[in-house]
Design an enzyme around this catalytic site. Structure first.
Site, short mmCIF file in Angstrom:
data_model
loop_
_atom_site.label_atom_id
_atom_site.label_comp_id
_atom_site.label_asym_id
_atom_site.label_seq_id
_atom_site.Cartn_x
_atom_site.Cartn_y
_atom_site.Cartn_z
N LYS A 31 0.84 -1.20 0.00
CA LYS A 31 0.00 0.00 0.00
C LYS A 31 0.87 1.25 0.00
O LYS A 31 0.70 2.14 -0.82
CB LYS A 31 -0.92 0.02 1.23
CG LYS A 31 -1.95 -1.08 1.25
CD LYS A 31 -2.90 -0.94 2.44
CE LYS A 31 -2.20 -1.06 3.78
NZ LYS A 31 -1.54 -2.36 4.01
N THR A 32 1.79 1.29 0.94
CA THR A 32 2.65 2.47 1.04
C THR A 32 3.52 2.57 -0.21
O THR A 32 3.72 3.68 -0.74
CB THR A 32 3.49 2.40 2.33
OG1 THR A 32 2.60 2.23 3.44
CG2 THR A 32 4.29 3.67 2.53
N ASP A 216 -2.13 7.94 4.01
CA ASP A 216 -1.72 6.57 4.38
C ASP A 216 -2.28 6.23 5.75
O ASP A 216 -2.60 7.13 6.53
CB ASP A 216 -0.18 6.49 4.40
CG ASP A 216 0.33 5.04 4.32
OD1 ASP A 216 -0.50 4.12 4.19
OD2 ASP A 216 1.56 4.84 4.39
N GLU A 217 -2.39 4.97 6.06
CA GLU A 217 -2.90 4.51 7.37
C GLU A 217 -4.24 5.16 7.70
O GLU A 217 -4.48 5.60 8.83
CB GLU A 217 -1.89 4.81 8.49
CG GLU A 217 -0.47 4.32 8.24
CD GLU A 217 -0.26 2.84 8.57
OE1 GLU A 217 -1.25 2.16 8.93
OE2 GLU A 217 0.87 2.37 8.43
N GLN A 247 -5.86 -3.25 10.67
CA GLN A 247 -4.74 -2.68 11.40
C GLN A 247 -5.12 -1.43 12.19
O GLN A 247 -4.28 -0.63 12.53
CB GLN A 247 -3.58 -2.36 10.46
CG GLN A 247 -2.97 -3.61 9.84
CD GLN A 247 -1.73 -3.27 9.00
OE1 GLN A 247 -0.73 -2.83 9.52
NE2 GLN A 247 -1.83 -3.48 7.70
N ARG A 602 4.73 -7.79 10.72
CA ARG A 602 5.96 -7.00 10.57
C ARG A 602 7.11 -7.89 10.10
O ARG A 602 8.13 -7.41 9.64
CB ARG A 602 6.39 -6.34 11.90
CG ARG A 602 5.45 -5.32 12.51
CD ARG A 602 5.01 -4.27 11.55
NE ARG A 602 3.70 -4.62 10.99
CZ ARG A 602 3.21 -4.09 9.87
NH1 ARG A 602 3.90 -3.20 9.19
NH2 ARG A 602 2.04 -4.47 9.42
P1 ATP Z 1 1.55 -2.12 5.98
O1 ATP Z 1 0.12 -2.53 5.97
O2 ATP Z 1 2.32 -2.89 6.98
O3 ATP Z 1 1.72 -0.64 6.06
P2 ATP Z 1 1.98 -1.94 3.14
O4 ATP Z 1 0.79 -2.51 2.49
O5 ATP Z 1 2.08 -0.47 3.22
O6 ATP Z 1 2.16 -2.59 4.58
P3 ATP Z 1 4.57 -1.80 1.96
O7 ATP Z 1 5.33 -1.43 3.17
O8 ATP Z 1 4.31 -0.78 0.95
O9 ATP Z 1 3.24 -2.54 2.39
O10 ATP Z 1 5.30 -3.01 1.22
C1 ATP Z 1 5.73 -4.17 1.91
C2 ATP Z 1 7.00 -4.71 1.26
O11 ATP Z 1 6.74 -5.26 -0.01
C3 ATP Z 1 8.06 -3.64 1.06
O12 ATP Z 1 9.32 -4.19 1.35
C4 ATP Z 1 7.92 -3.32 -0.43
O13 ATP Z 1 9.15 -2.84 -0.95
C5 ATP Z 1 7.56 -4.65 -1.01
N1 ATP Z 1 6.77 -4.56 -2.26
C6 ATP Z 1 5.61 -3.90 -2.41
N2 ATP Z 1 5.13 -4.06 -3.66
C7 ATP Z 1 6.02 -4.86 -4.33
C8 ATP Z 1 6.10 -5.40 -5.66
N3 ATP Z 1 5.17 -5.17 -6.56
N4 ATP Z 1 7.16 -6.18 -5.94
C9 ATP Z 1 8.11 -6.43 -5.03
N5 ATP Z 1 8.09 -5.95 -3.78
C10 ATP Z 1 7.06 -5.18 -3.42
MG MG Z 2 2.18 0.87 4.87
#
Ligand code: ATP
Ligand code: MG
Length: 741
Positions: A31-32, A216-217, A247, A602
């Site tokens: 997402k981020t 975000d969040e 979350q 995490r």
């Molecule tokens: P959270 O809910 O914990 O905030 P999130 O959904 O924001 O998580 P991110 O932190 O953006 O998730 O991504 C999680 C991990 O996956 C990071 O290390 C990111 O670099 C990797 N990632 C995200 N998208 C891809 C992709 N398409 N290919 C490879 N790696 C990815």
């Molecule tokens: Mg995130």
């Protein structure tokens, strides 16, 4: 720009730039990352950075996001990437006049806030015991989070004696903030909302500026934050919110999960994109996370998948005691650390700050570098330092530094001026400050309010000093806590913060208990001097510096949005995680479960869950019950070796030899802090009443430190006992709990 490293849904989200967009997806699904790419993409499409607003949850997250966007080859100049509070502050600085403030208004932190509240209570002739400052501060903050001013407060609360009083304080508080040209943190958000709501021209300007808004969040936004965003986005509707209802972990601070769940209602044309591929964690970790969170009833069902292999199984170990738990975690880190994992790959995520101390201890022993993120290290906590100062005065009344630290802790009405006078007087007399203030003449010259409490304080310290050889360190500690009024003051506050402090104080008691037990096991007696020496050296050694990074210690709450290759989640016990307060309600349990989900997700490669069958909490050891979440967790992903190596049946240290590995039996949720308080008070009271204990030569008695013995002689103030273990001792009456048997 290269969007090829995004998957189809992520790409769709990043390039869907016009119209409302909700990215609702589980942890680690990018997402981020998608949001970051989306920003870069917008700029590349010709959108000016000036027209972009991105809101994150912490300043750290904002800095990281800026870095990542620039890493994608895009300049962020003119872009607002910041938290809700910083955003509000910027708007208000710009339009302070419209907001009704003067240029250069100040922002009050919590210390200023308390000082202000105190002066108001004084002027309104209100009792700070009945209306503790922190309690009032918490109410006011809560009202502001819900956008209710004093008038709305009394209207919703209804008229009664108490609400009337609070209303008056609240009203006066706002009035004085205003006349001081000041705002508190909650005002920042609220004033920003009102600025936009009440000034169409200003709103117009920001709407025009922020054509593209991202949050975000989003699941953790509160009502005011939600209203601000809705106002800003209403015209262009290019609003992209990102979050995961699973979350939401800040409901206790006013976060409203409905903000994300109702997004489609607020913006009927919203596009919803779900991301289902998780890039962060191995298969087993995801399965574990899912098996726990699916027990929540109020959630949108979703399931994540990963291309990664199952990976390692999850290691769950229920150790014999909390100390062994900490030693085990430190040991595992030492074993796993090496060419493939540096120290900064590890994180220990705990439920309460109070848990950090044992891990700090265990890591120090093994010379493993660590850092504590947010929240203070055990030795840096205010209450720890206060109590250490009291104990230092017991061993060394000359310690003026310690004296100055505690003379007004708890508040005794001794201001800085009085302290200065005392210091000058002490130096003229060539005495310590404690000695000086023990003089009845000096006490008589103190402000009337201060006299009794100062007299009591000097007496307690004196008593503890005279009897310290006859007392356990823990008894001295309890005595100081209770008899100086330190504990009472915290109890009177009755806020989340003060409860946290009380928990920390109880944790300190556990620390003492451990120290004494260790000495005892080695056949020695622990002295207060030795204990303070250990405290001084441990506290000084501070954090080890190292090239290879540091293990991160932090609470589960502050770990939101972060990731680590190897995660330890200790304290998997009922009463701790889930916490005892949450266990009373379904809602509370669901929030704790979301926190558990945040914790598990995490981890990228390895996850270790631990618990202790026997835990000293709040200075009192007790058997624990396995966490409810362990019962929910899919046992297929658990490493069977975790159980056999560290089986609860290997109970070398189990003092009663009871098998507590099972779910029921003797185990019960750990003691609550207030139970501890009651017990500490009972013991001090028992000691007090031992003053009047009718003893005569030949009676058998039992004593906390020396065990059983025979009374040899007694007079009004003392009693001489021949103890079976240590022989003859002369004890002051009314200090240590002495029981007739
Ligand atoms: P959270 O809910 O914990 O905030 P999130 O959904 O924001 O998580 P991110 O932190 O953006 O998730 O991504 C999680 C991990 O996956 C990071 O290390 C990111 O670099 C990797 N990632 C995200 N998208 C891809 C992709 N398409 N290919 C490879 N790696 C990815
Ligand atoms: Mg995130």
């Amino acid at each position: 720009m290269n969007l090829d490293n995004l998957n189809i849904q992520q790409k769709e989200a990043a390039t869907h730039t016009e119209g409302p967009l909700l990215i609702l997806a589980g942890a680690g699904s990018g997402k981020t990352a998608t949001m970051t790419h989306r920003i870069a993409y917008l700029v590349e499409q010709g959108v000016s950075p000036y027209n972009i607003l991105a809101v994150t949850f912490t300043n750290k997250a904002a800095a990281e996001m800026r870095q990542r966007v620039e890493g994608l080859g895009v300049s962020c100049r003119g872009m607002w990437i910041l938290t809700f509070h910083s955003m509000s502050l910027r708007m208000l600085r710009e339009y302070y006049e419209a907001a009704g403030y003067e240029k250069n208004f100040v922002v009050y932190d919590t210390v200023d806030q308390k000082t202000l509240l105190k002066s108001i209570l004084k002027d309104l002739n209100m009792d700070t015991k009945e209306y503790p400052v922190n309690y009032l501060g918490a109410i006011i903050s809560h009202e502001k989070e819900a956008d209710r001013g004093p008038e709305e407060y009394i209207r919703t609360e209804g008229e009664n004696f108490k609400s009337r009083a609070i209303y008056q304080v609240y009203k006066e508080y706002q009035k004085r903030l205003k006349s001081n040209n000041a705002m508190d943190f909650d005002d920042l958000l609220r004033n920003a909302l009102h600025l936009l709501r009440d000034h169409p021209a200003i709103l117009e300007e920001y709407r025009d500026r922020f054509r593209y808004i991202m949050v975000d969040e989003y699941q953790d936004t509160n009502r005011i934050q939600y209203l601000i965003i809705r106002l800003l986005a209403q015209v262009h509707k290019n609003l992209c919110v990102v979050g995961d209802d699973d979350q939401c972990i800040y409901q206790w601070r006013g976060a409203d999960i409905r903000n994300i769940l109702d997004f489609e209602k607020d913006f009927p044309s919203a596009k919803v994109i779900k991301l289902e591929q998780n890039y962060r964690s191995c298969g087993n970790i995801l399965t574990a996370a899912h098996s726990v969170i699916r027990n929540n009833k109020g959630r949108k069902p979703k399931k994540l998948w990963t291309e990664q292999d199952e990976g390692h199984k999850i290691v769950y170990s229920r150790l014999d005691s909390d100390k062994e738990e900490a030693a085990y975690v430190a040991g595992e880190i030492q074993l796993l650390q090496g060419p493939s994992a540096s120290y900064d790959d590890f994180a220990i995520l705990y439920r309460t700050n109070a848990q950090s101390r044992l891990f700090e201890d265990a890591l120090r022993r093994k010379h493993i570098p660590y850092q504590i993120l947010s929240g203070f290290s055990f030795y840096e906590r205010k209450e720890t330092k206060d109590m250490i100062s009291y104990m230092r005065l017991v061993t060394n009344p000359m310690d003026d530094m310690a004296f100055m630290r505690i003379i007004n802790e708890p508040k005794r009405g001794i201001g800085a001026k009085t302290v200065d006078k005392l210091r000058a007087l002490a130096s003229v007399r060539g005495q310590s400050m404690l000695h000086t203030v023990s003089d009845p003449e000096i006490i008589a010259g103190l402000p009337a309010k201060a006299r009794d409490s100062v007299r009591e304080m000097t007496q307690v310290i004196d008593l503890c000093r005279r009897e310290k050889e006859n007392l356990r360190i823990g008894d001295i500690y309890d005595s100081l806590l209770v008899r100086t009024g330190y504990m009472k003051a915290l109890e009177d506050e009755n806020t989340i913060e003060s409860e946290g402090r009380i928990e920390n104080l109880m944790d300190f008691k556990s620390f003492i208990y451990d120290f004494e037990k260790e000495k005892q096991d080695a056949g020695e007696t622990a002295t207060l001097e030795e204990f303070l020496e250990k405290v001084a050296t441990d506290g000084d050694a501070d954090k080890y510096e190292s090239e290879s990074g540091k293990v991160t210690l932090m609470t589960l709450h502050s770990a939101k949005g972060l990731e680590f290759p190897i995660v330890f989640m200790p304290g998997m016990e009922d009463g701790l995680f889930p916490g005892h307060r949450a266990m009373d309600s379904e809602e509370g349990m669901e929030e704790e479960r979301r926190l558990c989900y945040v914790g598990i997700t995490r981890a990228k490669e390895r996850l270790f869950l631990t618990g202790a069958a026997y835990r000293v909490m709040y200075g009192h050891g007790d058997y624990t019950r396995e966490s409810a979440f362990m019962r929910e967790l899919d046992s297929k992903v658990l490493d069977p070796a975790g159980d056999t190596v560290y089986s609860p049946t290997r109970r070398t240290n189990n003092p009663l030899g009871i098998d507590t590995g099972s779910l029921d039996g003797f185990a019960k949720p750990a003691e609550k802090p207030y139970d501890y308080l009651a017990r500490a008070r009972r013991e001090v009271k028992a000691a007090d009443s031992a003053k009047d204990l009718a003893l005569s030569p030949g009676d058998r008695v039992s004593h906390g430190k020396f065990g059983e013995g025979l009374v040899l002689e007694e007079d009004e103030k003392t009693v001489t006992v021949i103890f079976d273990s240590v022989g003859r001792k002369k004890l002051a009456k009314g200090v240590a709990p002495l029981k007739k048997i």
